[in-house]
Each structure stands twice: as C-alpha cells, then as structure tokens.
Scaffold this active site. Structure first.
Site, PDB file in Angstrom:
ATOM      1  N   GLY A  46       0.844  -1.190   0.000  1.00 33.83           N
ATOM      2  CA  GLY A  46       0.000   0.000   0.000  1.00 33.83           C
ATOM      3  C   GLY A  46       0.875   1.234   0.000  1.00 33.83           C
ATOM      4  O   GLY A  46       2.015   1.179   0.485  1.00 33.83           O
ATOM      5  N   GLN A  51       3.265   9.811   1.336  1.00 31.74           N
ATOM      6  CA  GLN A  51       4.576   9.153   1.426  1.00 31.74           C
ATOM      7  C   GLN A  51       5.507   9.519   0.280  1.00 31.74           C
ATOM      8  O   GLN A  51       6.709   9.279   0.352  1.00 31.74           O
ATOM      9  CB  GLN A  51       4.397   7.627   1.449  1.00 31.74           C
ATOM     10  CG  GLN A  51       3.717   7.124   2.710  1.00 31.74           C
ATOM     11  CD  GLN A  51       3.526   5.619   2.648  1.00 31.74           C
ATOM     12  OE1 GLN A  51       2.534   5.142   2.104  1.00 31.74           O
ATOM     13  NE2 GLN A  51       4.487   4.880   3.181  1.00 31.74           N
ATOM     14  N   CYS A  96       5.743  -0.630   7.024  1.00 35.03           N
ATOM     15  CA  CYS A  96       5.456   0.573   6.248  1.00 35.03           C
ATOM     16  C   CYS A  96       6.710   0.982   5.484  1.00 35.03           C
ATOM     17  O   CYS A  96       7.808   0.944   6.041  1.00 35.03           O
ATOM     18  CB  CYS A  96       5.038   1.683   7.211  1.00 35.03           C
ATOM     19  SG  CYS A  96       4.684   3.245   6.409  1.00 35.03           S
ATOM     20  N   LEU A  97       6.538   1.378   4.223  1.00 30.95           N
ATOM     21  CA  LEU A  97       7.695   1.796   3.419  1.00 30.95           C
ATOM     22  C   LEU A  97       8.365   3.039   3.999  1.00 30.95           C
ATOM     23  O   LEU A  97       9.538   3.286   3.751  1.00 30.95           O
ATOM     24  CB  LEU A  97       7.263   2.065   1.971  1.00 30.95           C
ATOM     25  CG  LEU A  97       6.757   0.841   1.196  1.00 30.95           C
ATOM     26  CD1 LEU A  97       6.311   1.252  -0.195  1.00 30.95           C
ATOM     27  CD2 LEU A  97       7.836  -0.236   1.127  1.00 30.95           C
ATOM     28  N   HIS A 138      -4.509   1.888   7.619  1.00 30.51           N
ATOM     29  CA  HIS A 138      -3.103   2.304   7.697  1.00 30.51           C
ATOM     30  C   HIS A 138      -2.836   3.427   6.676  1.00 30.51           C
ATOM     31  O   HIS A 138      -2.207   4.439   6.996  1.00 30.51           O
ATOM     32  CB  HIS A 138      -2.222   1.079   7.431  1.00 30.51           C
ATOM     33  CG  HIS A 138      -0.755   1.349   7.343  1.00 30.51           C
ATOM     34  ND1 HIS A 138       0.167   0.769   8.191  1.00 30.51           N
ATOM     35  CD2 HIS A 138      -0.028   2.108   6.477  1.00 30.51           C
ATOM     36  CE1 HIS A 138       1.387   1.184   7.867  1.00 30.51           C
ATOM     37  NE2 HIS A 138       1.296   1.986   6.818  1.00 30.51           N
ATOM     38  N   GLU A 139      -3.350   3.242   5.443  1.00 29.28           N
ATOM     39  CA  GLU A 139      -3.088   4.231   4.390  1.00 29.28           C
ATOM     40  C   GLU A 139      -3.869   5.527   4.619  1.00 29.28           C
ATOM     41  O   GLU A 139      -3.350   6.616   4.372  1.00 29.28           O
ATOM     42  CB  GLU A 139      -3.432   3.646   3.007  1.00 29.28           C
ATOM     43  CG  GLU A 139      -2.646   2.395   2.621  1.00 29.28           C
ATOM     44  CD  GLU A 139      -1.141   2.532   2.751  1.00 29.28           C
ATOM     45  OE1 GLU A 139      -0.615   3.654   2.629  1.00 29.28           O
ATOM     46  OE2 GLU A 139      -0.476   1.508   3.001  1.00 29.28           O
ATOM     47  N   HIS A 142      -2.046   7.727   6.905  1.00 28.20           N
ATOM     48  CA  HIS A 142      -0.978   8.511   6.257  1.00 28.20           C
ATOM     49  C   HIS A 142      -1.508   9.860   5.764  1.00 28.20           C
ATOM     50  O   HIS A 142      -0.829  10.881   5.876  1.00 28.20           O
ATOM     51  CB  HIS A 142      -0.411   7.752   5.049  1.00 28.20           C
ATOM     52  CG  HIS A 142       0.661   6.759   5.396  1.00 28.20           C
ATOM     53  ND1 HIS A 142       1.824   7.109   6.042  1.00 28.20           N
ATOM     54  CD2 HIS A 142       0.753   5.431   5.161  1.00 28.20           C
ATOM     55  CE1 HIS A 142       2.578   6.023   6.197  1.00 28.20           C
ATOM     56  NE2 HIS A 142       1.949   4.994   5.675  1.00 28.20           N
TER      57      HIS A 142
HETATM   58 NI    NI Z   1       2.630   3.009   5.564  1.00 31.82          NI
END
Ligand code: NI
Length: 170
Positions: A46, A51, A96-97, A138-139, A142
């Site tokens: 995701g 991000q 998470c990236l 989660h997204e 962000h």
């Molecule tokens: Ni993330």
C-alpha cells in the site's frame, strides 16, 4: 510511468494532512499509476500520496503484492472516508515503506465501511474486513499525517525512530 521517492520517518512532510482531490481526472490517474509502480518497486502493498511528498488524499493498494501466483488485487482510492468501524479490534503486525525494515503490532477495528472515489471518479461504498480493512486504515492514517508507530507507546515509538536514524547513517 515514473518511480517516485518515498519519504521515511521522521521526515516532517509525513505529518502533513492531505487535501481532498476535486475529481479523479487524467492527472490523478497518472499519479495513481506512478504510485502503484513505486509501491511494487519498493515491495510494498500500500502507498499513500503523503509518502511521496504529495499532499492529496490518494492511496493505492494491492493486497496480493509480493504473493507469488496470486492475481493482483489492486485498489485506487481518492478521498477515502471511514463511514463505520467495528467495535471489535485486533492487534496485528504492520510494516510501512516510510518505516523501513521494522514492524510492530497495532490495534485497529477488524471491519470498516468506507466511501471513496475510484479511478473513474465514481463514488463507491464498500465494507471490508481482515488484512484489506487494516491496510486501508493504515493508508488513510498517512493522509492524516499519522504513521503506524504513532499508535504505539511513546517509548516504543522513540526506540523505533532511533533505530531508523541509526540505520540511515550506515
Ligand atoms: Ni505506511
């Protein structure tokens, strides 16, 4: 298509609250495709526009990313909103990236109902549970400037950020 640079914590731009898009047009669709390509290249499942330093309420997800043999299960969402969340919650490990090479268990509602604009600018309402419901939450976090580590205790979060900063030095 193009690969976009992914910001990592504690970059202050990850704390910016994203703005809704007016409509999903060609430009937004191109960004969704670039985000998806960036997500695959980074082995993520995701990615939120926040991000990649873009403060628009856009997320992309492929729940089957990295799972060999499974067909892609791609979602492209603009202006996602949680309409309802279950009282039942579960603690499951998240990664998470923007918090590379770490993971921790986060408590979240197990089911949600959401509304969003899809890539054809059509308003969609769906109910989801399990890993997809978790990933969507989660997204969306962000887009509100929240990382999963923000749900942890302050001590745990500080330890993780210190690890991140240390890893970056080498
Ligand atoms: Ni993330």
């Amino acid at each position: 298509m193009a690969l976009l640079p992914v910001l990592t914590a504690p970059n202050p731009r990850l704390k910016i609250k994203a703005e809704p898009v007016e409509r999903v047009d060609e430009e937004v669709r191109r960004l969704m495709d670039d985000m998806l390509e960036t997500m695959y290249a980074s082995d993520g499942m995701g990615l939120a526009a926040t991000q990649v330093g873009i403060d628009k309420r856009i997320i992309v997800i492929d729940l089957h990313a990295g799972e060999n043999g499974k067909p892609p299960r791609v979602m492209k969402l603009a202006n996602p909103e949680v309409l309802w969340a279950s009282e039942e919650t579960a603690f499951v490990d998240e990664a998470c990236l923007s918090v590379p090479n770490l993971y921790a268990a986060v408590g979240r509602p197990t089911s949600i109902k959401i509304r969003y604009l899809n890539e054809h600018n059509k308003l969609v309402e769906i109910e989801e549970d399990g890993p997809l419901a978790r990933c969507i939450q989660h997204e969306i976090d962000h887009l509100d400037g929240i990382l999963y580590i923000d749900h942890l205790s302050r001590l745990k979060r500080e330890i993780m950020v210190r690890k991140l900063m240390k890893a970056r030095k080498y």
